[in-house]
Design a protein around this motif. Structure first.
Motif, PDB file in Angstrom:
ATOM      1  N   GLU A  19       0.832  -1.210   0.000  1.00 58.60           N
ATOM      2  CA  GLU A  19       0.000   0.000   0.000  1.00 58.60           C
ATOM      3  C   GLU A  19       0.866   1.261   0.000  1.00 58.60           C
ATOM      4  OE1 GLU A  19      -3.827  -1.945   2.354  1.00 58.60           O
ATOM      5  OE2 GLU A  19      -2.384  -0.740   3.471  1.00 58.60           O
ATOM      6  N   PHE A  20       1.925   1.255   0.805  1.00 57.31           N
ATOM      7  CA  PHE A  20       2.822   2.412   0.834  1.00 57.31           C
ATOM      8  C   PHE A  20       3.547   2.586  -0.489  1.00 57.31           C
ATOM      9  CE2 PHE A  20       2.221   3.681   5.100  1.00 57.31           C
ATOM     10  CZ  PHE A  20       2.807   4.934   5.194  1.00 57.31           C
ATOM     11  N   ARG A  21       3.921   1.482  -1.113  1.00 54.19           N
ATOM     12  CA  ARG A  21       4.576   1.571  -2.431  1.00 54.19           C
ATOM     13  C   ARG A  21       3.631   2.211  -3.452  1.00 54.19           C
ATOM     14  NH1 ARG A  21       8.828  -2.207  -4.371  1.00 54.19           N
ATOM     15  NH2 ARG A  21       8.581  -2.650  -2.200  1.00 54.19           N
ATOM     16  N   TYR A  22       2.374   1.819  -3.419  1.00 54.11           N
ATOM     17  CA  TYR A  22       1.367   2.378  -4.327  1.00 54.11           C
ATOM     18  C   TYR A  22       1.217   3.879  -4.090  1.00 54.11           C
ATOM     19  CZ  TYR A  22      -3.045   2.877  -6.824  1.00 54.11           C
ATOM     20  OH  TYR A  22      -4.025   3.267  -7.697  1.00 54.11           O
ATOM     21  N   ILE A  23       1.069   4.270  -2.827  1.00 54.33           N
ATOM     22  CA  ILE A  23       0.904   5.686  -2.473  1.00 54.33           C
ATOM     23  C   ILE A  23       2.154   6.481  -2.840  1.00 54.33           C
ATOM     24  CG2 ILE A  23       0.602   7.305  -0.551  1.00 54.33           C
ATOM     25  CD1 ILE A  23      -1.063   5.013   0.810  1.00 54.33           C
ATOM     26  N   ALA A  24       3.318   5.922  -2.545  1.00 48.36           N
ATOM     27  CA  ALA A  24       4.577   6.592  -2.872  1.00 48.36           C
ATOM     28  C   ALA A  24       4.705   6.805  -4.380  1.00 48.36           C
ATOM     29  CB  ALA A  24       5.763   5.779  -2.347  1.00 48.36           C
ATOM     30  N   ARG A  29       7.257   9.632  -5.045  1.00 52.05           N
ATOM     31  CA  ARG A  29       8.294   9.515  -4.022  1.00 52.05           C
ATOM     32  C   ARG A  29       8.733   8.060  -3.896  1.00 52.05           C
ATOM     33  NH1 ARG A  29       4.267  12.418  -0.441  1.00 52.05           N
ATOM     34  NH2 ARG A  29       4.827  14.606  -0.580  1.00 52.05           N
ATOM     35  N   SER A  30       9.893   7.876  -3.264  1.00 49.88           N
ATOM     36  CA  SER A  30      10.307   6.537  -2.858  1.00 49.88           C
ATOM     37  C   SER A  30       9.499   6.162  -1.613  1.00 49.88           C
ATOM     38  CB  SER A  30      11.803   6.515  -2.524  1.00 49.88           C
ATOM     39  OG  SER A  30      12.052   7.301  -1.364  1.00 49.88           O
ATOM     40  N   ILE A  31       9.499   4.893  -1.277  1.00 53.54           N
ATOM     41  CA  ILE A  31       8.804   4.473  -0.063  1.00 53.54           C
ATOM     42  C   ILE A  31       9.411   5.176   1.151  1.00 53.54           C
ATOM     43  CG2 ILE A  31       8.332   2.522   1.473  1.00 53.54           C
ATOM     44  CD1 ILE A  31       8.163   0.760  -0.987  1.00 53.54           C
ATOM     45  N   ASN A  32      10.724   5.274   1.201  1.00 55.29           N
ATOM     46  CA  ASN A  32      11.392   5.945   2.317  1.00 55.29           C
ATOM     47  C   ASN A  32      10.920   7.384   2.445  1.00 55.29           C
ATOM     48  OD1 ASN A  32      13.597   5.825   4.409  1.00 55.29           O
ATOM     49  ND2 ASN A  32      14.235   7.604   3.196  1.00 55.29           N
ATOM     50  N   LYS A  33      10.906   8.116   1.341  1.00 57.19           N
ATOM     51  CA  LYS A  33      10.478   9.520   1.379  1.00 57.19           C
ATOM     52  C   LYS A  33       9.012   9.641   1.783  1.00 57.19           C
ATOM     53  CE  LYS A  33      14.263  11.617   0.169  1.00 57.19           C
ATOM     54  NZ  LYS A  33      14.993  12.485   1.064  1.00 57.19           N
ATOM     55  N   GLU A  34       8.199   8.694   1.367  1.00 53.44           N
ATOM     56  CA  GLU A  34       6.783   8.710   1.736  1.00 53.44           C
ATOM     57  C   GLU A  34       6.623   8.493   3.247  1.00 53.44           C
ATOM     58  OE1 GLU A  34       2.943   9.512   0.940  1.00 53.44           O
ATOM     59  OE2 GLU A  34       4.463   9.436  -0.613  1.00 53.44           O
ATOM     60  N   ILE A  35       7.393   7.568   3.803  1.00 54.20           N
ATOM     61  CA  ILE A  35       7.345   7.325   5.245  1.00 54.20           C
ATOM     62  C   ILE A  35       7.819   8.559   6.008  1.00 54.20           C
ATOM     63  CG2 ILE A  35       8.358   5.964   7.124  1.00 54.20           C
ATOM     64  CD1 ILE A  35       8.316   3.565   5.133  1.00 54.20           C
ATOM     65  N   VAL A  36       8.895   9.181   5.545  1.00 56.62           N
ATOM     66  CA  VAL A  36       9.399  10.395   6.199  1.00 56.62           C
ATOM     67  C   VAL A  36       8.339  11.497   6.146  1.00 56.62           C
ATOM     68  CG1 VAL A  36      11.123  12.247   6.042  1.00 56.62           C
ATOM     69  CG2 VAL A  36      11.834   9.864   5.859  1.00 56.62           C
TER      70      VAL A  36
END
Length: 64
Positions: A19-24, A29-36
């Motif tokens: 889900e985070f990969r899809y949103i990112a 964004r990368s997954i890391n940048k999305e989490i940040v």
């Protein structure tokens, strides 16, 4: 570049990661940048609700 950048291993189930990969990807964004980005929004909301955090990075949060 920021002075204090640390890595952190995050254990998460495959569904939430997907889900985070899809949103990112959607946000460019990368997954890391999305989490940040989510962490920044969460911290901002916390401070809006409860007031500014008093962080002493030198003694509490800096790890060697």
């Amino acid at each position: 570049m920021q002075k204090y950048i640390h890595s952190y291993t995050l254990r998460v189930n495959w569904r939430l990661l997907a889900e985070f990969r899809y949103i990112a990807d959607y946000n460019g964004r990368s997954i890391n940048k999305e989490i940040v980005q989510c962490m920044r929004q969460y911290a901002r909301a916390f401070e809006e609700k409860l007031g500014k955090m008093d962080l002493d990075f030198e003694s509490k949060y800096q790890h060697s």
